[in-house]
Write an enzyme that holds these catalytic residues in place. Structure first.
Site, PDB file in Angstrom:
ATOM      1  N   SER A  12      39.800  55.404  54.806  1.00  0.00           N
ATOM      2  CA  SER A  12      39.107  55.183  56.073  1.00  0.00           C
ATOM      3  C   SER A  12      39.782  55.919  57.225  1.00  0.00           C
ATOM      4  O   SER A  12      39.384  55.765  58.372  1.00  0.00           O
ATOM      5  CB  SER A  12      39.081  53.689  56.393  1.00  0.00           C
ATOM      6  N   TYR A  43      37.672  50.316  58.041  1.00  0.00           N
ATOM      7  CA  TYR A  43      36.690  49.775  57.102  1.00  0.00           C
ATOM      8  C   TYR A  43      36.787  48.246  57.026  1.00  0.00           C
ATOM      9  O   TYR A  43      35.828  47.588  56.632  1.00  0.00           O
ATOM     10  CB  TYR A  43      36.926  50.331  55.690  1.00  0.00           C
ATOM     11  N   GLY A  44      37.954  47.706  57.353  1.00  0.00           N
ATOM     12  CA  GLY A  44      38.218  46.273  57.147  1.00  0.00           C
ATOM     13  C   GLY A  44      37.302  45.346  57.913  1.00  0.00           C
ATOM     14  O   GLY A  44      37.182  44.163  57.566  1.00  0.00           O
ATOM     15  N   CYS A  74      42.440  53.445  49.645  1.00  0.00           N
ATOM     16  CA  CYS A  74      42.107  52.474  50.683  1.00  0.00           C
ATOM     17  C   CYS A  74      41.910  51.132  49.980  1.00  0.00           C
ATOM     18  O   CYS A  74      41.071  51.027  49.085  1.00  0.00           O
ATOM     19  CB  CYS A  74      40.828  52.915  51.388  1.00  0.00           C
ATOM     20  N   ASN A  75      42.692  50.128  50.375  1.00  0.00           N
ATOM     21  CA  ASN A  75      42.561  48.814  49.749  1.00  0.00           C
ATOM     22  C   ASN A  75      41.172  48.229  49.955  1.00  0.00           C
ATOM     23  O   ASN A  75      40.579  47.659  49.037  1.00  0.00           O
ATOM     24  CB  ASN A  75      43.603  47.849  50.348  1.00  0.00           C
ATOM     25  N   THR A  76      40.648  48.351  51.172  1.00  0.00           N
ATOM     26  CA  THR A  76      39.346  47.751  51.484  1.00  0.00           C
ATOM     27  C   THR A  76      38.245  48.390  50.656  1.00  0.00           C
ATOM     28  O   THR A  76      37.375  47.699  50.115  1.00  0.00           O
ATOM     29  CB  THR A  76      39.030  47.894  52.987  1.00  0.00           C
ATOM     30  N   CYS A 183      47.327  47.393  52.806  1.00  0.00           N
ATOM     31  CA  CYS A 183      46.508  48.440  53.421  1.00  0.00           C
ATOM     32  C   CYS A 183      47.324  49.721  53.372  1.00  0.00           C
ATOM     33  O   CYS A 183      48.520  49.713  53.694  1.00  0.00           O
ATOM     34  CB  CYS A 183      46.176  48.065  54.869  1.00  0.00           C
ATOM     35  N   HIS A 185      47.424  52.150  55.267  1.00  0.00           N
ATOM     36  CA  HIS A 185      47.966  52.553  56.569  1.00  0.00           C
ATOM     37  C   HIS A 185      49.355  51.928  56.822  1.00  0.00           C
ATOM     38  O   HIS A 185      50.179  52.502  57.536  1.00  0.00           O
ATOM     39  CB  HIS A 185      47.049  52.104  57.709  1.00  0.00           C
TER      40      HIS A 185
END
Length: 258
Positions: A12, A43-44, A74-76, A183, A185
């Site tokens: 994201s 995205y979260g 990206c985890n989400t 996440c 990031h």
């Protein structure tokens, strides 16, 4: 088995570069294409349907550029969309999930903290992972505002310090001994987080495990690249400066309004 096509990665925004760095370190001979969908970050806060649609758009962008394997960095996006991506596209996908399992297995206090986006913490995949560790108390915290500050280049800002203090203090008081970063990031916040956490609390992220899994899938199913001079390209649909800064201005960053 040889396959000189590139590895594709998307996130994201710039956060997935933390995953890219682990993959590049383990597989320096591989060409890579990284897609930073910063225009749509974070995205979260989006719905599952929105996350799936964005993940499909990113996947098709990478497939048009001949990606031989796609890392959902990206985890989400992983927790909300990877099942649909695997069903729709004929290419291997590597996902990234919060490293709850190693934290729970090694915790002495049986209390671990997880800092993640709302989209990850509310996902079915994450909740299934939590259910398998019922003997461990998992303290969940949504990292409201953290991704946007990172995307804006404000990693060392007073606002960031204040948010992290607010999010981490209850975990410290609850006697956690592991903090899971949920996440891609967030690894860029580790220096800031270290200033707040007591020294005995260990920090875990998923980057190294994702790199190892990527290598395994390449060897077993896809093929490694042979030859010199791999091509490394980063695409972004937002201001390229923050992405260039994160990469220390060492790589080709291309703006594209995808």
């Amino acid at each position: 088995m040889q396959n000189n096509n590139p590895i594709g990665l998307f996130d994201s925004g710039i956060g997935g570069t933390s995953i890219w760095k682990e993959i590049h370190q383990l597989l320096p001979g591989e060409s890579t294409i990284y897609l930073a969908d910063s225009k749509n970050a974070p995205y979260g806060q989006k719905s599952k349907d929105e996350i799936i649609a964005l993940s499909q758009k990113n996947t098709e962008y990478l497939l048009e550029r001949n990606a031989k394997l796609i890392v959902v960095a990206c985890n989400t996006a992983t927790t909300n969309a990877i099942k649909e991506l695997r069903a729709r596209y004929d290419v291997p996908f590597i996902g990234i999930e919060p490293a709850i399992k190693p934290a729970a297995l090694h915790s002495n206090t049986q209390k671990i903290g997880i800092l993640a986006t709302k989209g990850t913490l509310s996902s079915e995949l994450f909740n299934k992972a939590v259910e398998t560790h019922q003997n461990t108390t998992i303290i969940e915290q949504v990292g409201h505002g953290l991704v946007q500050l990172i995307e804006n280049g404000d990693i060392d800002s007073p606002e960031m310090s204040g948010l992290l203090q607010t999010y981490l203090t209850p975990m410290i008081q609850a006697n956690i001994d592991y903090l899971v970063l949920g996440c891609s990031h967030y690894p860029y916040l580790i220096p800031q987080i270290r200033k707040i956490l007591p020294a005995h609390i260990k920090i875990i992220d998923s980057g190294e495990a994702v790199a190892r899994q990527t290598k395994n899938v390449l060897i077993e199913k896809v093929g490694l690249r042979h030859g010199d001079y791999p091509e490394i390209v980063f695409y972004t649909n937002a201001e390229p400066k923050v992405l260039n800064d994160i990469l220390d201005n060492q790589y080709k960053v291309i703006y594209d309004d995808f």
